[in-house]
Design an enzyme around this catalytic site. Structure first.
Site, PDB file in Angstrom:
ATOM      1  N   ASP A  28       1.431  -1.188  -0.270  1.00 50.39           N
ATOM      2  CA  ASP A  28      -0.379   0.149   0.235  1.00 50.39           C
ATOM      3  C   ASP A  28       0.787   1.344   0.163  1.00 50.39           C
ATOM      4  O   ASP A  28       1.678   1.074   0.602  1.00 50.39           O
ATOM      5  CB  ASP A  28      -1.116  -0.306   0.990  1.00 50.39           C
ATOM      6  CG  ASP A  28      -2.283   0.684   0.939  1.00 50.39           C
ATOM      7  OD1 ASP A  28      -2.266   1.525   0.148  1.00 50.39           O
ATOM      8  OD2 ASP A  28      -3.010   1.488   2.348  1.00 50.39           O
ATOM      9  N   ASN A  76     -11.301  -2.210  -5.136  1.00 51.01           N
ATOM     10  CA  ASN A  76     -10.129  -1.285  -6.081  1.00 51.01           C
ATOM     11  C   ASN A  76     -11.301  -0.926  -7.328  1.00 51.01           C
ATOM     12  O   ASN A  76     -10.430   0.195  -8.016  1.00 51.01           O
ATOM     13  CB  ASN A  76      -8.909  -1.493  -6.004  1.00 51.01           C
ATOM     14  CG  ASN A  76      -7.868  -1.835  -5.223  1.00 51.01           C
ATOM     15  OD1 ASN A  76      -6.725  -2.255  -4.939  1.00 51.01           O
ATOM     16  ND2 ASN A  76      -7.962  -0.870  -4.367  1.00 51.01           N
TER      17      ASN A  76
HETATM   18  C1  IPE Z   1      -5.592  -2.058   0.124  1.00 51.10           C
HETATM   19  O1  IPE Z   1      -5.059  -1.330  -0.384  1.00 51.10           O
HETATM   20  C2  IPE Z   1      -5.172  -3.534  -1.390  1.00 51.10           C
HETATM   21  C3  IPE Z   1      -4.284  -3.580  -1.915  1.00 51.10           C
HETATM   22  C4  IPE Z   1      -2.689  -3.096  -2.114  1.00 51.10           C
HETATM   23  C5  IPE Z   1      -3.829  -4.375  -3.727  1.00 51.10           C
HETATM   24  P1  IPE Z   1      -6.448  -0.034  -0.915  1.00 51.10           P
HETATM   25  O2  IPE Z   1      -5.334   0.763  -0.524  1.00 51.10           O
HETATM   26  O3  IPE Z   1      -7.157  -0.684  -1.420  1.00 51.10           O
HETATM   27  O4  IPE Z   1      -7.035  -0.408   0.683  1.00 51.10           O
HETATM   28  P2  IPE Z   1      -7.654   1.311   1.656  1.00 51.10           P
HETATM   29  O5  IPE Z   1      -8.920   1.333   0.852  1.00 51.10           O
HETATM   30  O6  IPE Z   1      -6.844   2.294   1.734  1.00 51.10           O
HETATM   31  O7  IPE Z   1      -8.146   0.087   3.004  1.00 51.10           O
HETATM   32  C1  IPE Z   2      -1.798   0.612  -3.534  1.00 51.57           C
HETATM   33  O1  IPE Z   2      -1.547   1.483  -3.053  1.00 51.57           O
HETATM   34  C2  IPE Z   2      -2.178   0.041  -4.748  1.00 51.57           C
HETATM   35  C3  IPE Z   2      -3.033  -0.681  -5.395  1.00 51.57           C
HETATM   36  C4  IPE Z   2      -4.029  -0.005  -4.667  1.00 51.57           C
HETATM   37  C5  IPE Z   2      -3.188  -1.082  -6.446  1.00 51.57           C
HETATM   38  P1  IPE Z   2      -2.621   2.457  -3.302  1.00 51.57           P
HETATM   39  O2  IPE Z   2      -2.690   3.292  -5.117  1.00 51.57           O
HETATM   40  O3  IPE Z   2      -3.458   2.316  -2.505  1.00 51.57           O
HETATM   41  O4  IPE Z   2      -1.881   4.016  -2.826  1.00 51.57           O
HETATM   42  P2  IPE Z   2      -2.700   4.987  -1.513  1.00 51.57           P
HETATM   43  O5  IPE Z   2      -2.855   3.964  -0.833  1.00 51.57           O
HETATM   44  O6  IPE Z   2      -3.839   6.004  -2.179  1.00 51.57           O
HETATM   45  O7  IPE Z   2      -1.371   5.747  -1.248  1.00 51.57           O
HETATM   46 MG    MG Z   3      -3.823   2.581  -0.558  1.00 54.20          MG
END
Ligand code: IPE
Ligand code: IPE
Ligand code: MG
Length: 253
Positions: A28, A76
């Site tokens: 993340d 997502n």
């Molecule tokens: C969890 O991260 C999913 C992945 C890392 C693929 P998100 O960024 O989607 O999670 P939330 O929305 O902050 O809980």
């Molecule tokens: C994790 O990074 C990757 C996916 C969830 C695909 P994020 O895209 O969630 O990054 P933040 O949490 O918005 O910084």
């Molecule tokens: Mg994230």
């Protein structure tokens, strides 16, 4: 560069460090990494793939047997279409650029998650990478893509309900093992560690069943900054934890 330059060399883990059999990672913070640098979120995802490559290499070198990475959740899809498309494109690019290295490193790949919503080219790619690495005997890389723990349990329940309806099993014969073998992770030991980067402290629908006794480790770095130093800190934290599984404290020597 010689052809075997990309082969990850196993190394001796520092003395006393416990190595998890199964390490799971919620990668993340790609978006925040990019935003902090005035870049587009998509650039964060590109850097995230580089960090994934480092993670795979580290896991092989330190002797992790199963590495699960959360790369796209079933939630997502709520993101802007452009970002979703970009992440899908990255999976294609990762396979295209890294499959040969994964094979050279004897890595077996399993891609877990729902297949609905994925286009046929992506499904072919998934089938292809799994087939081409199926005979490998080294580390298993499990990519959770379009994955959600609740959805996985729904699919498993349907599968079991069908077997009951067909008279193949009786309801009272359903055990934890029945459910485990209906999950995407059939045959994989539960994760010893679930690590999440970016400072967020939640599970976000990842490995709900399998993570029942995982050690949760939260690190502040965003995923693109994940380094060997971070990896070692995670192993040190894990080593310092006392896993009781409902029993009483035991300290290994
Ligand atoms: C969890 O991260 C999913 C992945 C890392 C693929 P998100 O960024 O989607 O999670 P939330 O929305 O902050 O809980
Ligand atoms: C994790 O990074 C990757 C996916 C969830 C695909 P994020 O895209 O969630 O990054 P933040 O949490 O918005 O910084
Ligand atoms: Mg994230």
């Amino acid at each position: 560069m010689s052809t075997d330059a990309a082969i990850a060399q196993p190394l001796e883990a520092p003395a006393g460090l416990k190595i998890p059999r199964h390490l799971a990672v919620i990668m993340d913070g790609n978006g925040r990494w990019a935003q902090a640098r005035g870049k587009q979120r998509t650039e964060g995802h590109v850097e995230g793939v580089k960090a994934l490559r480092r993670m795979v290499d580290l896991a092989i070198r330190y002797g992790v047997q199963h590495l699960t990475v959360f790369s796209f959740s079933s939630e997502n899809w709520r993101r802007p279409r452009d970002e979703v498309n970009f992440i899908f494109g990255l999976l294609h690019r990762f396979v295209a650029s890294d499959l040969a290295t994964l094979i050279r490193n004897n890595v077996r790949v399993r891609i877990i998650g729902g297949r609905e919503g994925l286009d046929s080219a992506l499904i072919r790619l998934i089938d292809d990478v799994q087939a081409k690495t199926a005979a490998n005997t080294g580390m298993e890389l499990i990519v959770a893509f379009n994955y959600g723990g609740k959805g996985e349990l729904v699919e498993a329940t349907r599968r079991i309900a069908k077997a009951v309806a067909a008279g193949q099993i009786a309801p009272e014969d359903i055990t934890e093992a029945t459910i485990e073998s209906a999950l995407y992770t059939d045959g994989v030991p539960d994760p010893d560690i679930i690590v999440r980067t970016s400072g967020e402290q939640r599970v976000s629908n990842f490995l709900l069943w399998q993570g029942a006794y995982s050690e949760l480790i939260f690190v502040d770095e965003n995923w693109p900054d994940f380094s060997e130093g971070t990896f070692l800190k995670v192993l040190e934290t894990y080593t310092s934890r006392n896993r009781r599984f409902g029993g009483i404290e035991t300290r290994s020597s």
